[in-house]
Design a protein around this motif. Structure first.
Motif, PDB file in Angstrom:
ATOM      1  N   TYR A  97       0.863  -1.190   0.000  1.00  0.00           N
ATOM      2  CA  TYR A  97       0.000   0.000   0.000  1.00  0.00           C
ATOM      3  C   TYR A  97       0.891   1.229   0.000  1.00  0.00           C
ATOM      4  O   TYR A  97       1.781   1.367   0.852  1.00  0.00           O
ATOM      5  CB  TYR A  97      -0.884  -0.008   1.247  1.00  0.00           C
ATOM      6  CG  TYR A  97      -1.633   1.287   1.472  1.00  0.00           C
ATOM      7  CD1 TYR A  97      -2.682   1.675   0.624  1.00  0.00           C
ATOM      8  CD2 TYR A  97      -1.290   2.126   2.532  1.00  0.00           C
ATOM      9  CE1 TYR A  97      -3.359   2.879   0.838  1.00  0.00           C
ATOM     10  CE2 TYR A  97      -1.972   3.316   2.759  1.00  0.00           C
ATOM     11  CZ  TYR A  97      -3.001   3.694   1.901  1.00  0.00           C
ATOM     12  OH  TYR A  97      -3.668   4.880   2.107  1.00  0.00           O
ATOM     13  N   ARG A  98       0.678   2.123  -0.973  1.00  0.00           N
ATOM     14  CA  ARG A  98       1.531   3.313  -1.072  1.00  0.00           C
ATOM     15  C   ARG A  98       0.793   4.572  -0.629  1.00  0.00           C
ATOM     16  O   ARG A  98       1.288   5.360   0.156  1.00  0.00           O
ATOM     17  CB  ARG A  98       2.037   3.467  -2.492  1.00  0.00           C
ATOM     18  CG  ARG A  98       2.941   2.274  -2.878  1.00  0.00           C
ATOM     19  CD  ARG A  98       4.004   2.638  -3.846  1.00  0.00           C
ATOM     20  NE  ARG A  98       3.419   2.901  -5.165  1.00  0.00           N
ATOM     21  CZ  ARG A  98       4.109   2.817  -6.300  1.00  0.00           C
ATOM     22  NH1 ARG A  98       5.396   2.489  -6.291  1.00  0.00           N
ATOM     23  NH2 ARG A  98       3.533   3.062  -7.445  1.00  0.00           N
ATOM     24  N   LYS A  99      -0.363   4.769  -1.149  1.00  0.00           N
ATOM     25  CA  LYS A  99      -1.198   5.902  -0.714  1.00  0.00           C
ATOM     26  C   LYS A  99      -2.611   5.603  -1.194  1.00  0.00           C
ATOM     27  O   LYS A  99      -2.833   4.640  -1.940  1.00  0.00           O
ATOM     28  CB  LYS A  99      -0.660   7.221  -1.271  1.00  0.00           C
ATOM     29  CG  LYS A  99      -0.668   7.372  -2.790  1.00  0.00           C
ATOM     30  CD  LYS A  99      -0.200   8.771  -3.166  1.00  0.00           C
ATOM     31  CE  LYS A  99      -0.430   9.044  -4.645  1.00  0.00           C
ATOM     32  NZ  LYS A  99       0.481   8.285  -5.509  1.00  0.00           N
ATOM     33  N   GLY A 127      -8.181   4.733   1.576  1.00  0.00           N
ATOM     34  CA  GLY A 127      -7.643   5.736   2.499  1.00  0.00           C
ATOM     35  C   GLY A 127      -8.577   6.086   3.632  1.00  0.00           C
ATOM     36  O   GLY A 127      -8.452   7.140   4.248  1.00  0.00           O
ATOM     37  N   GLU A 146      -0.542   3.069   7.306  1.00  0.00           N
ATOM     38  CA  GLU A 146       0.648   3.806   6.857  1.00  0.00           C
ATOM     39  C   GLU A 146       1.133   3.243   5.524  1.00  0.00           C
ATOM     40  O   GLU A 146       1.066   2.036   5.294  1.00  0.00           O
ATOM     41  CB  GLU A 146       1.776   3.626   7.883  1.00  0.00           C
ATOM     42  CG  GLU A 146       1.478   4.190   9.251  1.00  0.00           C
ATOM     43  CD  GLU A 146       1.580   5.711   9.275  1.00  0.00           C
ATOM     44  OE1 GLU A 146       2.370   6.272   8.484  1.00  0.00           O
ATOM     45  OE2 GLU A 146       0.850   6.329  10.075  1.00  0.00           O
ATOM     46  N   PRO A 147       1.706   4.066   4.677  1.00  0.00           N
ATOM     47  CA  PRO A 147       2.332   3.553   3.447  1.00  0.00           C
ATOM     48  C   PRO A 147       3.368   2.492   3.796  1.00  0.00           C
ATOM     49  O   PRO A 147       4.053   2.599   4.830  1.00  0.00           O
ATOM     50  CB  PRO A 147       3.006   4.790   2.841  1.00  0.00           C
ATOM     51  CG  PRO A 147       2.236   5.957   3.385  1.00  0.00           C
ATOM     52  CD  PRO A 147       1.785   5.541   4.763  1.00  0.00           C
TER      53      PRO A 147
END
Lengths: 381, 381, 381, 381
Positions: free
Chosen positions: C6-8, C47, C52-53
């Motif tokens: 997960y990045r954003k 989101g 957290e990323p």
């Protein structure tokens, strides 16, 4: 009216008997449209009980309410109903607990439990007849959808479908479990069918009659032919050596020795102890009796049987016994039939007019011509 | 370290044996502060088992964690813990179902279930010793409050308090019910005590030893002296002819015949069938074995007993059997002790140093000098 | 190794991350062969959580044991296993009670319960990756038959099949009963399927997406389109005015108002109160949260919802809630798959290589191109 | 005969009304010897219901059978009996399941459930009178030992003892557990007393009236004074931060806000969500209503309350609600009284002649002069 009357061993007849009538405000009179011959009727037929001549037989009864007593609340003339084989009051300690097979009110002998048309089960004539008196009718009649549909399924709600289901309930059969059912007669097949309806992952059915084993296979069970060798061993081989989670004894005290040549009354119980894995449970709807005059030895004549208690304890097995409390299950099973989720009628072999009763008893007793489950139709000609 | 070692029939000794050590990352070593002699230890003591000389006895163990393996999560050096007599893994099919007395992992013999210091129950030395190795320690250690309080109550969590409670659980004892407990030894008294804690309205305890019956009366039960006549009859007389709702067999296969002059292994079971009312249930924590070389007849030697199956079925009784799954109950029972709601230690007759073990075994075996339940204290002098 | 990270918000990628390794003696490393994207992964993807990323996603994991820690007893390299989404210890008070979704050991935050690859559920990277570390492996791995058969059925044992089944268990669905399931997403369909496996006589499934309702019909349920009007009313009309015996909420707090134009978080709960008959029960596996920053009003942001408590009480309903304790059901459900009695894989829409994860998340989130349940195959190319 | 009649808000009178008579063959007429005023009678007394003037009050009734209908089987003139507050038929789907508080037969309004002397609960005059008609008498009369002993204990079997017990049953209180009971009025005290009878290890009782808290302490519970601060916090502090296993709401919708200055109908429910540990359960016998004209806001007027559903779900709590099914418990609780194991009469504050009813209602409503539980004695002078 006409009714099937027990006359002497191996002799029943369709005779004229007095019509039943409302005797108590909670009674109704039901005009019978379907009534089965039960394997347990054969105990009387064969003269292995103390049944007196003259008793009207029949405890698996379905029909139309014809007359309603003044204390009855929920029934009306014309209602289609099926009655549990147990006669029960609905308000004693046992009935309140759902244990209607052990009603403390209805049997003047002091014995816990009553039934229609059965020796020692109270003064209730049977329903292999044109009419039946039903006491405590609000409690004892289960309403059915109007009409005549699924008559051969619904009539089995009187006894063998709930009795087979009761075997699973006594054993606590849960989704995903493995189950061994001993006996592929009508009750055994109903037990296996019930286990599958409850979500069992695999159900073994033990018998040695090819036609019965074929029926078991048809409904999705695994047939085990005990004439081909030790059934507990066959089942352990098919369960990775473990045995099944649960077992049901649908045979009872007239069990045959493995060799098949003589009765050995505890042989099914002991085979189940070997079949079921440690921590498992046994459901025993199959009949055992405290007095069996026809038994081979003195102990068995008093219902004392040699049981593998040591092995049973070491495995920590639980055992549930006793005749079915039909009322506890018949509503839900009725709904499964109504919604098309259950079709227990597959065990019915014959539908015959009432007058065929003498022949039907004889052939069913001899297990000839495919007589496995007979429905008598008093309104047929 | 010093430990109680079985040498030959009627001979145990306190000997030096190697200290236990961490063998597997999930082990802990416990320094024993209290360890009981159990009635079942006497089976080995009397030479009625296949126990080999050299076995360290003791399966009722309480102590302080002394050393902790690298895979252990929830225990630390210094924790006070009591261990179930069952050794169990916590992850097999039976342990997951709470049936830790039938663990499928811990006994290399393939038998379901393990224990410390007991013949055929796996390679686990007993705790009548200074130290004990506990495998699968996160699962097998029950933490206790710090300190030394209530040691004589807490140590009974290893076996007899949960075993008595298990009898009630097997029978499904519910608030308001009547219960008959056969046997007023430590397990029978714990069963009666548990029944009262669960809210039974009346509990009968059957025995013939006056001191035991007096203990039963002290905790609020009704003593029934079977030397004064048929216990089932005595109990029916005190329950309006009905019998009790539930029964517990805390005697097992070494039951005496009513006359008290010889063993009759199924006599308690059959008396319970007579004692309990139709629809009732029996809990059978009392030991039955599939092989009893000392039995009086060939059938009993193979654990085959003559049981009143006919009467049992007619009454629709349920029967639960098997050794206790201690883990299933010990946490709640511990909390009852901690909160002052249970004081099972009333059954303890002696607290002695470890060195007194040989005398204690002898006197307990002979039931002399009031030896009914002995706690050995390895740290006492 | 490669893993889905997960990045954003709305951005996941397949990246190189460090291989997991044995950290504790009870760990194993599993090479993942099948891993699903779950609807609950979308909460993070969108989101709407505090994730957290950098977190590796994936809690529905199946694969082959690659490496085994020194404290592990029952697993070997090469074993095929599926893991519950819950990480659990097996020995805390809740795990002992079978409530493994509320393990008190595995989540350092003090929250009861852990999971792989999920925000706030403990330090356990997810399994949308080539390898996965499994703690307390003897407890957390369920063995599967060797080979690659039924992979799409078995992988659903990690979450949605047991979660749907859990809805039925919370509601106590019994043979013969009627059930209303709200929501025909994967969990709702699994709940309906489970109800039928347990012997329900009739199961209603409420949704408004035609494809989902069609799936419900295919498995034997009765579809109810709530865009066509009041679902409780539609169901009462089909049950003689009575309502169903039981209800399952497979929607949760993101429920839409009946009009379908905005979220109304308690709308399914309140509709269920209207749907279920007096004395009935509700199973609520559908997610509700104590903090929902995206909620429309201040109360809902704190998980405070307006519920028809007066009607619920008047009807005497029972309500069971909470995430599934997968371990409690997965063994039995596995056996139903192995024996061909259950085929839950019918809900799977796509099987894709791991590299397809970014596209799969996007399309699943948008519910386009038929993305309803995606299995990622890390070993596919 | 003389009877307590509701005339208008805050006005009841003892008036002459017609004697009841046998209307249906299953009726009996009971001469009342003890009849209580219930907290729920005050809802009518205060005019917060739609009760019409003229209704005869009283649903907690004990007396002697005076006349027996022709369909009644098990009762005779002279029998001493206590009646559940619920009127029930004994044969509908709900009664068969033991859910007699939701009888589908006895209330012509279509509402599930009936009662004596209560608005909207069917056409059954109350028993604060010299005589009472009891329909379906075999089902609705519980026989008591002959004589007049323990009258103040037995009369509580009509409602508050079983209602308190029902709270424990709904919460599934088991031996060894911790329980929090909110409310130390008669029902709350009965719930705490029942929890202890069932073997709870520790029971907290939350209230703010010193006399009530003192009573709680007397029976062995731990009093928690919520005027001294956050009760959930106080209880967590006494349970190592964990909270209790179970909770019982014996307050209902007229709960006060913590500050004690205004009603906040969901405040007890929400405090219980905070009090009980994850995986716990709540029993809610405390009354909630779907229509409360006296409520402070529009939502509450329709029984819509703001409940902490998010926290409740996250903790995986179970909730059981609804009025007590008295019949399900009264036999066992009677036996506990008969055997001296329960003495619920400790909550009774006054025994007064029927003529004292107007004063008793007034003082009980104002909670003055120690009026907490009043028994009226129609045969006293």
């Amino acid at each position: 009216m006409r009714a099937v009357v027990y006359r002497k061993p191996f002799d029943v007849a369709v005779e004229e008997v007095p019509d039943p009538r409302i005797e108590q405000p909670n009674d109704v009179i039901v005009r019978i449209t379907s009534t089965c011959i039960c394997g347990s009727d054969l105990h009387m037929y064969e003269g292995r009980t103390t049944a007196e001549p003259g008793i009207v037989l029949g405890h698996e009864n379905l029909g139309i309410v014809e007359e309603v007593g003044g204390g009855v609340t929920a029934l009306e003339e014309g209602d289609r109903v099926v009655m549990p084989f147990n006669v029960a009051c609905g308000f004693c300690k046992n009935c309140l607990a759902g244990l209607t097979g052990f009603c403390l009110t209805v049997n003047p002998s002091g014995f816990a439990g009553g039934a229609y048309g059965y020796v020692a089960m109270g003064p209730y004539p049977g329903g292999q007849a044109e009419y039946l008196r039903v006491p405590f009718a609000d409690f004892n009649c289960l309403p059915l959808p109007e009409g005549t549909e699924h008559e051969a399924d619904y009539v089995l709600l009187a006894d063998i479908f709930p009795t087979g289901y009761h075997g699973c309930e006594l054993a606590g059969v849960a989704p995903g479990e493995t189950v061994a059912v001993y006996g592929a007669g009508p009750v055994g097949l109903m037990a296996a069918y019930s286990a599958l309806l409850r979500g069992a992952s695999r159900v073994f059915v033990v018998d040695r009659v090819p036609e019965r084993l074929a029926k078991a296979r048809e409904i999705g069970a695994v047939p085990v032919d005990f004439s081909a060798g030790d059934p507990a061993g066959q089942i352990r081989d098919q369960t990775g050596g473990e045995g099944t989670d649960k077992g049901v004894d649908a045979v009872g005290y007239q069990a045959m020795a493995p060799a098949g040549d003589h009765e050995e009354p505890a042989s099914v119980l002991n085979e189940l102890v070997r079949t079921v894995r440690p921590t498992g449970a046994l459901g025993v709807p199959g009949l055992y009796v405290p007095a069996d005059p026809g038994a081979a030895d003195e102990n068995a004549r008093h219902g004392m049987l040699l049981v593998a208690i040591g092995a049973l304890f070491e495995k920590g097995l639980r055992v549930g016994t006793g005749q079915a409390n039909v009322k506890r299950y018949n509503r839900q099973l009725r709904d499964m039939i109504t919604e098309g989720r259950a079709r227990p009628g597959f065990v019915v072999s014959h539908e015959l007019p009432l007058d065929a009763a003498p022949v039907a008893y004889q052939k069913f007793d001899q297990r000839v011509d495919g007589y496995t489950k007979v429905i008598l139709k008093p309104d047929a000609t």
